[in-house]
Write a protein that holds these residues in place. Sequence first.
Motif, PDB file in Angstrom:
ATOM      1  N   ASN A  28       3.567   6.788   3.079  1.00 47.49           N
ATOM      2  CA  ASN A  28       2.681   7.230   2.005  1.00 47.49           C
ATOM      3  C   ASN A  28       1.329   6.542   2.059  1.00 47.49           C
ATOM      4  O   ASN A  28       0.310   7.145   1.699  1.00 47.49           O
ATOM      5  CB  ASN A  28       3.346   6.967   0.652  1.00 47.49           C
ATOM      6  N   GLY A  29       1.292   5.297   2.506  1.00 49.60           N
ATOM      7  CA  GLY A  29       0.032   4.583   2.557  1.00 49.60           C
ATOM      8  C   GLY A  29      -0.908   5.084   3.636  1.00 49.60           C
ATOM      9  O   GLY A  29      -2.106   4.777   3.611  1.00 49.60           O
ATOM     10  N   GLU A  30      -0.382   5.850   4.594  1.00 47.69           N
ATOM     11  CA  GLU A  30      -1.211   6.371   5.676  1.00 47.69           C
ATOM     12  C   GLU A  30      -1.764   7.764   5.384  1.00 47.69           C
ATOM     13  O   GLU A  30      -2.506   8.320   6.181  1.00 47.69           O
ATOM     14  CB  GLU A  30      -0.380   6.428   6.979  1.00 47.69           C
ATOM     15  N   MET A  45       1.661   9.271  -6.025  1.00 48.68           N
ATOM     16  CA  MET A  45       2.005  10.628  -5.599  1.00 48.68           C
ATOM     17  C   MET A  45       3.094  11.226  -6.479  1.00 48.68           C
ATOM     18  O   MET A  45       3.043  12.401  -6.853  1.00 48.68           O
ATOM     19  CB  MET A  45       2.473  10.605  -4.141  1.00 48.68           C
ATOM     20  N   SER A  74       0.879   3.909  -3.143  1.00 54.49           N
ATOM     21  CA  SER A  74       0.526   5.297  -2.870  1.00 54.49           C
ATOM     22  C   SER A  74       1.669   6.237  -3.243  1.00 54.49           C
ATOM     23  O   SER A  74       1.455   7.293  -3.848  1.00 54.49           O
ATOM     24  CB  SER A  74       0.168   5.473  -1.392  1.00 54.49           C
ATOM     25  N   LYS A 110       0.829  -1.204   0.000  1.00 61.28           N
ATOM     26  CA  LYS A 110       0.000   0.000   0.000  1.00 61.28           C
ATOM     27  C   LYS A 110       0.865   1.256   0.000  1.00 61.28           C
ATOM     28  O   LYS A 110       0.574   2.224  -0.722  1.00 61.28           O
ATOM     29  CB  LYS A 110      -0.915  -0.019   1.224  1.00 61.28           C
ATOM     30  N   ASP A 111       1.944   1.260   0.803  1.00 63.68           N
ATOM     31  CA  ASP A 111       2.844   2.406   0.839  1.00 63.68           C
ATOM     32  C   ASP A 111       3.487   2.637  -0.522  1.00 63.68           C
ATOM     33  O   ASP A 111       3.566   3.769  -1.010  1.00 63.68           O
ATOM     34  CB  ASP A 111       3.930   2.200   1.897  1.00 63.68           C
ATOM     35  N   GLN A 137       1.812  15.280  -6.834  1.00 62.63           N
ATOM     36  CA  GLN A 137       0.973  15.884  -5.801  1.00 62.63           C
ATOM     37  C   GLN A 137       1.784  16.835  -4.933  1.00 62.63           C
ATOM     38  O   GLN A 137       1.282  17.866  -4.483  1.00 62.63           O
ATOM     39  CB  GLN A 137       0.325  14.797  -4.951  1.00 62.63           C
TER      40      GLN A 137
END
Length: 326
Positions: free
Chosen positions: A214-216, A171, A167, A163-164, A176
Amino acid sequence: MAFALVGRGRRADEPPWLAGWSVVDSHIALPRYLHEHSKVLIETPARILAIIVMALIIRLILHRMINRLARPAERDGLPRVLRPLREKRGTNAILQSTGLLSERRTQRAATIASILRSFVSFTIFVLAILLILGELDINLLPLVAGTSIVGVALGFGAQNIVKDFLSGMFMILEDQYGVGDVIDFEQATGTVESVGLRTTRLRDVNGTVWYVRNGEVVRVGNKSQEFAQVVLDVPVAASTDVEAASAAMLEVARQMHDDDDWAEVFLSEPELQGIEAMTREETVIRLVVRVRPLEQWRTARELRRRIREALDRLDIAAGEPQEPSS
């Protein structure tokens, strides 16, 4: 003359140590053995070696191509790998003036190049392994089934890491935020120092370094894209002439807008929005100025100083702080 032992049926009158073997000319036996086992001894190893060499050569060529795409171009300094991707144009001027634009582009290009190199290496490695297993006549169905089970188990155990990485990849590709941006992660706010696939490092105004996975990140506020706004709420005493105070504030902002030292900072004419709040003790007047990214804090401090001096010259008292109700 050399001799070799060749297997045959055992005779009753021969010694035990020679049972089942015959002595023949090795010049005849060796070619025959190599001919019978040429596929195992020569063809298969040669094919495997060729697969390994070709995989390494292809990997080397593709990695060099990716590294070349990640280098800054001589014309505009923009790496070719970033040209298909969009950039936040509004931040380029301020980042270039501070020397961070080149660093931001370099880090973004290096991260994307790292992703591409890893993908290329993984793909070539998997294809080479499958080709080698095919040369060894190994049935791939049980291996694929076992690998799938292991992959599912690892997926459940390492889902946060995946997930991290995903993400972080989006990004970076969507730009972003990047090096030099001031961002708000809800619980941490500061200037971005490094953007990776798994974590983002930023430093707040007190010098504390924050590492954010990053996933959070559910939402992020970027204070450095396209433009920024200075919103000043100036409190004056309730008995003050609001028209005079408003005119003084707007005149100060316009003078600062026309100042040569500040002309490049302002992106539009100052706007006086009027009374924002009103109590028995004070009246709050709001002034809004649009400026370049990362210039809002410096501009706000200078505006407050000049407005304070202008109000003092007009004997306009500041608003009295309200006492807490008992």
